[in-house]
Design a protein around this motif. Sequence first.
Motif, short mmCIF file in Angstrom:
data_model
loop_
_atom_site.label_atom_id
_atom_site.label_comp_id
_atom_site.label_asym_id
_atom_site.label_seq_id
_atom_site.Cartn_x
_atom_site.Cartn_y
_atom_site.Cartn_z
N SER A 58 0.83 -1.21 0.00
CA SER A 58 0.00 0.00 0.00
C SER A 58 0.86 1.25 0.00
O SER A 58 0.42 2.32 -0.40
N SER A 85 -3.13 -4.33 -1.12
CA SER A 85 -3.51 -5.18 0.02
C SER A 85 -2.41 -5.33 1.05
O SER A 85 -2.61 -5.93 2.10
N GLY A 86 -1.22 -4.82 0.76
CA GLY A 86 -0.07 -4.98 1.64
C GLY A 86 0.96 -5.91 1.02
O GLY A 86 0.63 -6.80 0.23
N ARG A 191 1.42 -0.92 12.06
CA ARG A 191 0.73 -1.68 11.03
C ARG A 191 0.35 -3.06 11.56
O ARG A 191 1.21 -3.82 12.00
N ALA A 195 3.53 -5.97 6.37
CA ALA A 195 3.90 -4.81 5.57
C ALA A 195 5.40 -4.70 5.42
O ALA A 195 6.16 -4.85 6.39
N GLU A 230 -4.66 -1.34 9.84
CA GLU A 230 -4.27 -1.89 8.55
C GLU A 230 -3.88 -0.80 7.57
O GLU A 230 -4.47 0.28 7.54
N LYS A 231 -2.87 -1.10 6.80
CA LYS A 231 -2.42 -0.30 5.67
C LYS A 231 -1.88 1.06 6.11
O LYS A 231 -2.09 1.53 7.21
#
Length: 372
Positions: A58, A85-86, A191, A195, A230-231
């Motif tokens: 991302s 989506s990572g 995160r 990631a 997330e992200k």
Amino acid sequence: MKTKRHGAVVGLIAAGALLLTACGSDNNAGTGGTSSAAASGTAVECGGKAKLNAEGSSAQKNAIDTFIQAYKAKCSGADLAYNPSGSGSGVKNFNAGQVDFAGSDSALSKDKGEVEAAAKRCATGPAWHLPLVFGPVALGYKLEGVKDLVLNGEVTAKIFNGTVKKWNAPEIKALNSGATLPDKDIKVVYRSDEAGTTDNFQKYLKIASKGAWTQGDGKQFKGGVGEGKEKSAGVAQAAGSVDGAITYVELSFAQDNKLSIAKIDAGQGAVELTNETVGKAIDGAKLKGEGNDLVLDLDSIYGTTASGAYPLLLATYEIVCSKGYDADTAKAIRAFLTVAATDGQAGLVDAGYAPLPKAFQDKVLAAIKAIA
């Protein structure tokens, strides 16, 4: 796609070896395979698969958007769908054959079996890492009344493993003489998904913290404190909504959420994240991959004590099969990546990234040409 950035990025790597030549604007290459000249003078052979699919980091989403725009302008009728989506998810789905290539902020892990899985997916050759974007990682924070903060590797490690818990802790005060720091809890945001940004950040801490970070590295955060989101957008938004918060995130996301950005003292004084300081750090990057597998050795950057170098960076890779694609897919991938490495680089400054250094651009283009 983001089109404007804060002044710290406008003009990022705006001169010297990191600049690419001005890009051309011709748009007469259709999907039938007609050649056209890219910014570097490299021919782009358009054609092949009409719509590529990719997934992953991302952190590179805004860069990919820039590349797609340049690709569609250069190759009429061509397109690419990218799912941010990572890095972990992108690598898994690339290795499973569900996408044409993966975006990742860290190299495939041999210990986790990713290198072997990628070679199996590609069938007739190994996967290659092509670094197309360099991005500074900001220590973004929100702290009322404090807009000028200095941290170093050791103190940052202690914040993210919970050893330093208060903003007015002696360790932070020692780096910020004369500053008024509040007696407020530090709220770490990290995160929660796998990631490459986390992997790079933890590798930086391991090298730059003088032993304060013993938690290791990897795509999962191992500090054991804070709140996970997330992200890149998720951590930046969370940090921007809570006074006392701090996170590690790509510069563009820190700016989007109006986070303050800490300076880093690597032993030669506080260094602000600017065009010049990022450029000095990138100049020290070395390759450790072999042949067309362009894996970067960033340890010398993370541990740098060079005056005026900002040491917290990540390199964004596109992970591709060296061989094993069908002819149409290979042709389209070569076209997209060639445009990304040439014309597409011109838009990265406004998207919050550092364009590909010229020394790496030539190596990347040679590797792209060799994809079969």
